[in-house]
Structures are given as C-alpha cells and as structure tokens.
Design a protein around this motif. Structure first.
Motif, mmCIF file in Angstrom:
data_model
loop_
_atom_site.group_PDB
_atom_site.id
_atom_site.type_symbol
_atom_site.label_atom_id
_atom_site.label_comp_id
_atom_site.label_asym_id
_atom_site.label_seq_id
_atom_site.Cartn_x
_atom_site.Cartn_y
_atom_site.Cartn_z
ATOM 1 N N ARG A 1 0.839 -1.201 0.000
ATOM 2 C CA ARG A 1 0.000 0.000 0.000
ATOM 3 C C ARG A 1 0.879 1.259 0.000
ATOM 4 N NH1 ARG A 1 -3.768 0.407 5.080
ATOM 5 N NH2 ARG A 1 -1.797 0.992 6.037
ATOM 6 N N ALA A 2 1.970 1.194 0.793
ATOM 7 C CA ALA A 2 2.854 2.360 0.874
ATOM 8 C C ALA A 2 3.586 2.619 -0.441
ATOM 9 C CB ALA A 2 3.865 2.174 2.012
ATOM 10 N N ILE A 3 3.968 1.541 -1.117
ATOM 11 C CA ILE A 3 4.767 1.762 -2.340
ATOM 12 C C ILE A 3 3.907 1.958 -3.588
ATOM 13 C CG2 ILE A 3 6.787 0.515 -1.460
ATOM 14 C CD1 ILE A 3 6.043 -1.894 -3.000
ATOM 15 N N ALA A 4 2.583 1.727 -3.452
ATOM 16 C CA ALA A 4 1.698 1.845 -4.620
ATOM 17 C C ALA A 4 1.711 3.261 -5.190
ATOM 18 C CB ALA A 4 0.277 1.435 -4.247
ATOM 19 N N VAL A 5 1.962 4.251 -4.331
ATOM 20 C CA VAL A 5 1.975 5.637 -4.813
ATOM 21 C C VAL A 5 3.380 6.052 -5.235
ATOM 22 C CG1 VAL A 5 -0.067 6.336 -3.528
ATOM 23 C CG2 VAL A 5 2.187 6.478 -2.436
ATOM 24 N N LYS A 6 4.269 5.060 -5.387
ATOM 25 C CA LYS A 6 5.652 5.302 -5.818
ATOM 26 C C LYS A 6 6.331 6.423 -5.024
ATOM 27 C CE LYS A 6 5.008 2.610 -9.552
ATOM 28 N NZ LYS A 6 4.653 2.799 -10.940
ATOM 29 N N PRO A 7 6.466 6.211 -3.729
ATOM 30 C CA PRO A 7 7.113 7.254 -2.923
ATOM 31 C C PRO A 7 8.618 7.251 -3.154
ATOM 32 C CG PRO A 7 6.724 5.322 -1.589
ATOM 33 C CD PRO A 7 6.158 5.011 -2.943
ATOM 34 N N LYS A 8 9.286 8.302 -2.698
ATOM 35 C CA LYS A 8 10.753 8.319 -2.727
ATOM 36 C C LYS A 8 11.293 7.627 -1.494
ATOM 37 C CE LYS A 8 11.927 12.621 -5.169
ATOM 38 N NZ LYS A 8 10.672 13.388 -5.166
ATOM 39 N N VAL A 9 10.563 7.844 -0.398
ATOM 40 C CA VAL A 9 11.071 7.412 0.910
ATOM 41 C C VAL A 9 10.026 6.540 1.591
ATOM 42 C CG1 VAL A 9 11.927 8.207 3.154
ATOM 43 C CG2 VAL A 9 12.301 9.612 1.113
ATOM 44 N N ILE A 10 10.472 5.500 2.273
ATOM 45 C CA ILE A 10 9.553 4.717 3.105
ATOM 46 C C ILE A 10 10.055 4.772 4.538
ATOM 47 C CG2 ILE A 10 8.454 2.483 3.492
ATOM 48 C CD1 ILE A 10 9.202 1.751 0.614
ATOM 49 N N LEU A 11 9.171 5.205 5.418
ATOM 50 C CA LEU A 11 9.508 5.229 6.838
ATOM 51 C C LEU A 11 8.913 3.985 7.473
ATOM 52 C CD1 LEU A 11 8.498 8.938 7.593
ATOM 53 C CD2 LEU A 11 10.722 8.084 6.803
ATOM 54 N N MET A 12 9.693 3.294 8.267
ATOM 55 C CA MET A 12 9.180 2.092 8.922
ATOM 56 C C MET A 12 9.404 2.209 10.417
ATOM 57 S SD MET A 12 10.377 -0.935 6.389
ATOM 58 C CE MET A 12 9.643 -1.124 4.770
ATOM 59 N N ASP A 13 8.293 2.131 11.160
ATOM 60 C CA ASP A 13 8.387 2.269 12.610
ATOM 61 C C ASP A 13 8.237 0.890 13.242
ATOM 62 O OD1 ASP A 13 8.483 3.122 15.158
ATOM 63 O OD2 ASP A 13 6.729 4.441 15.053
ATOM 64 N N GLU A 14 9.341 0.270 13.564
ATOM 65 C CA GLU A 14 9.354 -1.094 14.117
ATOM 66 C C GLU A 14 8.438 -2.038 13.331
ATOM 67 O OE1 GLU A 14 9.207 -1.529 18.361
ATOM 68 O OE2 GLU A 14 9.274 0.646 18.557
ATOM 69 N N PRO A 15 8.705 -2.218 12.065
ATOM 70 C CA PRO A 15 7.751 -2.954 11.215
ATOM 71 C C PRO A 15 7.661 -4.437 11.539
ATOM 72 C CG PRO A 15 9.766 -2.528 10.010
ATOM 73 C CD PRO A 15 9.885 -1.783 11.306
ATOM 74 N N CYS A 16 8.610 -4.960 12.275
ATOM 75 C CA CYS A 16 8.598 -6.409 12.522
ATOM 76 C C CYS A 16 8.319 -6.774 13.970
ATOM 77 C CB CYS A 16 9.930 -7.024 12.106
ATOM 78 S SG CYS A 16 10.305 -6.756 10.380
#
Lengths: 221, 254
Positions: free
Chosen positions: B163-178
């Motif tokens: 969902r986050a990459i569907a809009v083709k962002p430059k940056v992805i922020l991940m807050d403790e994703p795992c």
C-alpha cells in the motif's frame, strides 16, 4: 570493563573465557621455559614432562573456543564484546601454536647431547626462550589491561628475537662448516631457533589482536 | 561514495508543549540506502521519523523547529502540500493496519485518492506491481477480493508495504515494522527491505540491534533526544566511537 551488562551472566561468561585464556598463556610460558631448560641440562625427564603437558594446553584451547562460540551464538555480542570474543578465538590459536613449538623443542633434547660446541649455543637458546616467555607475559598483561602501549612494546620486542635467530644461524653455520659431524645436531638447533622465532611472531600476532580489541582497527603490517 | 544525501536534517528541535523531545538533530540520509534509527525507548527516534513526513503535525502540542529537506525541498515551507508530501514519504507502522477492505482496494486506495491512475487496467497493473514488489503477489493473486484483515500478520504487514509503495514514494519510513511478527515473517520483511532499497530510500526504527545490523547500511543512535552517533552500520556495531553507543548496543547500563 568498568560498565557491567544488564544480563550479568554475559559478564560472567566473558570474564570466564578471559581468565581461561590467561591461564593458558601462563601454561605456555612455563612450557617454553622448561623445554629450554631440559635442552640446556640434557634433562630427558623434564623434556618428557613438557611433551606430555602440551595436551593440557590443547584441551584448554578447545574449552576456550567452545565457550567463545557458545557466547557468540547465545548472546550475539556487539562492539567491544564482539571484538573480545573474536580476540579470544584468535589468541587461543596463537597460544596453542606456541605450545606446539615448545613440545617439538622437547623432542629434540636428546638429539643434540653429543655436540661439543654446545654450551654457548644452548645459552643463546635459553636466553631466546626466556625472552619469548617474557614477551608473552607482557602481551598477556597488555591484553588483560587493554593496554595498547604495552602491546606495542611486546610487538617491537620481537625484533630482538629475529636478530638473535639470524646470529644463531650464522654461528651454527660455522660449526657445520668446521665439521660435518656437527651437521645433524646443528640442524636440530636451527629448527629450535626457527621455532622460537615463530613463537615470537605469535606474540606479535597477539599484540596486534590486542590492538584490534582496544581500537577496533586491524593493524597493517 | 558520498553522494548528495536525499534527506538532510539540520538543527531539528521538537517540543511537545514545553518538553523538548529532540535537540538539534543534524543528520543526512543517503538515497537508496537503509538507515536505521536505534536507541532506548523515549530517545526520540520515532519522533524524528515522524518529522520526515510531518506526522507530528497531527499532534496539537507538537512544535518542530530547524530544517528538513528532501531532495533540496524544505518540507516545512509554508507552500508545501502535506498530503502530497506523505505520498512521497510513505509509512509502515508497528502493527499491520490494513483497511477493512479487500486486498485489491487496500493497495488501490493511495493511487486512487492521489489521482495517479485513471483506467481500471492501469490500476490493476499498479496493484500487481506493488504486491509483487512487496513479495505478496503469489500468495494473494487468487483472492484479491478477500478482505485484507483476513491475512496473517506477516502478510498484512507486506500488504501495508504494498500500500505504501503503490503511490511510488521516494522514501519509506518504517516504525518497528517487525515487532509484531514471528521470526520467519520478520526474515521475509528484512529480505524485502533489502530488495526495496534499490527503488526507495528506507528509514527504519527498530529495537532489535540484530535487525538494525542486518538490514541497514547506515545507523544513527539516539539517546535522550540527542543524536549521539551516526555512521556506517558496520562501524557502529563493531567499533562505535561514543561510549553511550557502546553501552547501549552491548546491553550495558549506561
């Protein structure tokens, strides 16, 4: 290590391994000195004791390595702790090798007993042995205290061992040229001095490992 | 090696009311690398992460000072459209939070509201591309109309990444994703992060030292609102310069 881990067992494990390593180094230093003494005095019994004593050193190395590997697997050490674990593995290998050199020296004790010019040569070898054992003490002290300066002193002291090896080589060469009967004992003595020179190199390796332990940087030759 | 960084933060202060949460943070984030932010709870790493897509704007008492630029653009400049900014800077949260919609709609939502896609076939393409990039396509391609919340935790998190990459962002922020995932799902996400960095720039907040060491090329250590040390991950985890970093990553009392 003035700061202790939150998990106290971690500190205990690290300290245990380091203590074993120091014990191992003390044993190796004793072996080096005793093998030279056996050679000087033609003491077969002492030579046998040295050759037997090597297996205790090998067992200790195995124990240290197992503990270090376990520590890495279970605690996943980072930074200084990681360097400490890696250092124990490498230092134990160097010490084990030095123990082997002392053992092979002890095998040669009875090979040189009918060599007439032996006295001054044996004195040189005993001196070299004592020097190597002293360098080992010095580098282990540097290891325990994380003392970079002392480690570098031990490393530099190796030059003296190398010079002595060269001098001994020239001396033994003249004995061999004088009389072909000297070739056999002198060849044994050459191996002995070469092994002592290699022992000195192992001290240098340990000193470089201490440098890595303290600074995190590998020393270039 | 030193290219112009994609993101530069300069003297960033953050206040919650009168309490200062971040103190003069200056940090460069290079493009196509994974940068991990580590530090004890309350050190300000999540606060810093949330500055990068202005999530902190949603907190009334929060005030951000200093400058953050992404590709040379000051993201706190008055003319900046925050909605567009968040399309450029996507976020993945600690707990997977898919919308209570179909898998397809979860991914299609962003491109739709940002008006990035007009035709149905384009949308299908974007959804497939995103799900493939997120490593989820093979598992869900036959049930795109099923609800996203019915997936397993690890799958849900990958859906959120899609969902986050569907809009083709430059940056992805991940807050403790795992942090809510089991080790296998974690490994899959970590593998995915390494793959994603070829296309995106990733900043990840994590409490797991091993995870930071595994996934990131750069690491920044925060402590009590300060940036203590930042640098190549391999340096930080083998020979940190600052004693506080050393104490934290080795699990000592600082």
């Amino acid at each position: 290590m003035e700061n202790t881990h939150i998990v106290t067992r971690f500190d205990k494990d690290l300290n245990e391994i380091e203590t074993l390593l120091v014990t191992m180094a003390d044993m190796v230093a004793a072996q080096i000195k005793q093998s030279a003494q056996a050679l000087q005095n033609g003491d077969d019994a002492l030579a046998k004791a040295v050759s037997k004593g090597d297996s205790a050193i090998n067992k200790l190395e195995e124990r240290i390595d197992k503990k270090a590997i376990r520590l890495i697997a279970l605690r996943q050490p980072m930074a200084e702790d990681l360097r400490s674990a890696i250092t124990t593995l490498k230092v134990s290998t160097s010490l084990e090798r030095m123990g082997d050199y002392a053992k092979t020296l002890s095998y040669r004790v009875h090979q040189v007993d009918n060599f007439t010019a032996i006295k001054p040569v044996l004195r040189s070898i005993v001196e070299m042995s004592e020097k190597v054992a002293a360098m080992l003490d010095m580098v282990m002290e540097a290891y325990v205290n994380r003392d970079l300066k002392k480690a570098m002193q031990a490393r530099e002291a190796d030059q003296e061992i190398n010079d002595k090896t060269d001098a001994l080589f020239r001396e033994l060469l003249t004995y061999m040229m004088e009389n072909p009967r000297n070739i056999e004992p002198c060849t044994h003595l050459l191996f002995i001095s070469k092994n002592l020179e290699r022992s000195g190199d192992q001290v240098t390796n340990i000193a470089e490992q201490v440098h890595y332990l303290v600074t995190g940087e590998l020393l270039e030759e | 090696m030193q290219k112009t960084p994609l993101i530069t933060a300069k003297d960033v202060d953050v206040f919650y009311g009168t309490k200062q949460a971040l103190d003069k943070i200056t940090l460069d984030i290079p493009e196509h690398k994974v940068t991990s932010l580590i530090g004890p709870s309350g050190c300000g790493k999540t606060t810093f992460l949330r500055c990068i897509n202005r999530m902190n704007d949603l907190v009334d008492i929060c005030r951000v000072e200093g400058q953050i630029e992404i590709a040379g653009q000051d993201i706190y400049a008055p003319e900046v459209d925050v909605v567009a900014l968040r399309a450029h800077v996507g976020m993945v949260f600690q707990k997977p939070n898919p919308f209570p919609k179909s898998i397809f709609d979860n991914v299609a939502y962003g491109p739709k509201i940002h008006g990035l896609v007009s035709t149905k076939s384009d949308m299908e393409e974007v959804v497939e591309w995103s799900l493939r990039k997120a490593g989820l396509w093979e598992e869900v391609k036959d049930r795109l109309n099923e609800t996203g919340t019915g997936l397993s935790g690890g799958q849900q998190q990958r859906l959120c990444i899609a969902r986050a990459i569907a809009v083709k962002p430059k940056v992805i922020l991940m807050d403790e994703p795992c942090s809510a995932l089991d080790p296998i799902a974690t490994a899959i996400i970590e593998e995915l992060i390494d793959e994603l960095r070829k296309k995106f720039t990733i900043i990840i907040v994590t409490h797991s030292m091993q995870q930071a060491a595994r996934v990131s090329q750069r690491t920044a250590f925060f402590h009590m609102g300060n940036l203590v040390e930042s640098g190549a991950t391999k340096t930080i985890f083998t020979s940190p310069q600052d004693e506080r970093t050393q104490n934290y990553i080795t699990g000592r009392i600082g």
